[in-house]
Design an enzyme around this catalytic site. Structure first.
Site, PDB file in Angstrom:
ATOM      1  N   TYR A  41       0.840  -1.195   0.000  1.00 63.49           N
ATOM      2  CA  TYR A  41       0.000   0.000   0.000  1.00 63.49           C
ATOM      3  C   TYR A  41       0.874   1.243   0.000  1.00 63.49           C
ATOM      4  CZ  TYR A  41      -3.032   3.773   1.532  1.00 63.49           C
ATOM      5  OH  TYR A  41      -3.701   4.967   1.604  1.00 63.49           O
TER       6      TYR A  41
ATOM      7  N   GLU B 200      -3.409   7.586  -4.235  1.00 65.81           N
ATOM      8  CA  GLU B 200      -3.273   6.289  -3.564  1.00 65.81           C
ATOM      9  C   GLU B 200      -3.077   5.162  -4.572  1.00 65.81           C
ATOM     10  OE1 GLU B 200      -5.844   4.868   0.009  1.00 65.81           O
ATOM     11  OE2 GLU B 200      -6.819   4.064  -1.787  1.00 65.81           O
TER      12      GLU B 200
END
Length: 367
Positions: free
Chosen positions: A100, A186
């Site tokens: 992530y 993101e």
């Protein structure tokens, strides 16, 4: 302003962040054509909300027949009230490891904050809750930007063996964030595959206040957020079943909290802004009531620039077509006049936010 995944990936590509090959389609005929030149693919609904996978909006396919049938099914879906008008057909990359990487704004520290984890592919909130030690957080100075040592700290926490490649991606994503006036940039997951490290998903949110200096064409999505924005209102869809119309963001948040306190769940956040007239109130009701999940609606108005009789007129104008219970709290400018107008129609009128929240929850849960 939220960007679609395909739009975010187009921007990533300009900054040389690796992404899978893909093709955007809007009808089944495009899917049939695209399927001729692809092997294993992932078909992804392009909607401005999360939860696509759980809703069935993401599917794998390994042959033209599967591509066509899944694309046809997904194009006919609606996910959390968002109709699927486009899908992304993307080459499938088997992840060996999922990481992530995300950048947002720390409003308390007044600077960008970068979050990284060796565990991606799931909601970062779950990782933060269950395994906070697996998230590395770095704050950068708005003027100096990200330093090399900061990028290395983040990269080592994600995958030490691939640190040089990850460092490069981190720095590129930071430039994406700054150059495009992002509130969020993101990658989840940033995946290690046999072909290298690649961004399998992409999410970007642009600061509305900076849109004047960005070149993002506003696409007609048919979403409730779009309709509200075009009418000068703020709308955010939520997962509950009590529609909310309020003037002022602070009062709106307090109303949502009060609904939760009494056991209800808001279906949306909506701020009709100060000075809303009858037409805007009517439009607000049309927007909120068009959410199929909404079983009751609360209108909470504190009249200053907004006149309560104008609000009442907007409510009266839409009453014949409103099929769900409505609770109204009016306070302030022309309050008596507004209450008198609504009293003729048997609408639930309450004196305070607390009483209105309690009543709308009761109506939504009559048992």
């Amino acid at each position: 302003m939220k960007l679609y995944e395909y739009e975010a990936k187009q921007i990533f590509s300009k900054y040389d962040i690796p992404i899978p090959k893909s093709r955007l389609i809007s009808d089944i005929y495009d899917a049939m054509e695209a399927s001729q030149n692809m092997g294993n693919v992932v078909i992804k609904a392009q909607v401005l909300t999360g939860g696509r996978g759980k809703a069935g909006g993401i599917a794998k396919a390994s042959n033209p027949q599967e591509i066509e049938s899944n694309a046809k099914r997904i194009l006919g879906m609606s996910i959390k009230g968002f109709p699927v008008k486009k899908v992304l057909i993307e080459e499938y990359r088997e992840p060996i490891k999922e990481m992530y990487l995300g950048i947002t704004v720390d409003r308390t520290a007044k600077c960008p904050v970068i979050m990284a984890s060796s565990q991606g592919g799931i909601d970062i909130e779950e990782t933060a809750k269950n395994s906070p030690e697996k998230i590395t957080v770095v704050r950068t100075h708005p003027l100096t930007g990200i330093h090399e040592y900061q990028a290395r700290i983040l990269a080592y926490s994600m995958d030490r063996s691939k640190a040089p490649i990850v460092v490069d991606i981190i720095k590129k994503l930071y430039h994406v964030f700054v150059d495009n006036d992002c509130q969020l940039a993101e990658i989840n997951p940033l995946a290690e595959t046999i072909d290298g490290i690649i961004a399998l998903d992409a999410k970007m949110v642009i600061d509305d206040n900076a849109l004047f200096r960005q070149d993002f064409p506003e696409e007609e999505t048919g979403s409730l957020e779009d309709v509200a924005r075009k009418n000068g209102m703020s709308y955010v869809g939520l997962d509950g079943d009590i529609g909310c119309i309020v003037n002022g963001a602070g009062l709106a948040m307090a109303t949502l909290d009060m609904i939760k306190y009494y056991g209800g769940t808001p279906a949306n956040f909506m701020d009709v802004k100060a000075g809303a007239n009858a037409d805007q109130v009517r439009i607000a009701l049309e927007i909120v009531s068009s959410n199929k999940n909404a079983k009751a609606i609360i209108i909470n108005i504190f009249g200053g620039l907004t006149k309560c009789d104008e609000v009442a007129q907007g409510i009266v104008d839409i009453l014949p077509g409103l099929k769900i219970p409505l609770v109204v709290r009016l306070s302030g400018t022309n309050e008596k006049e507004g209450r008198a107008m609504l009293g003729k129609y048997g609408i639930h009128i309450e004196a305070s936010t607390e009483e209105a929240a309690k009543e709308v929850v009761r109506l939504e849960h009559p048992d």
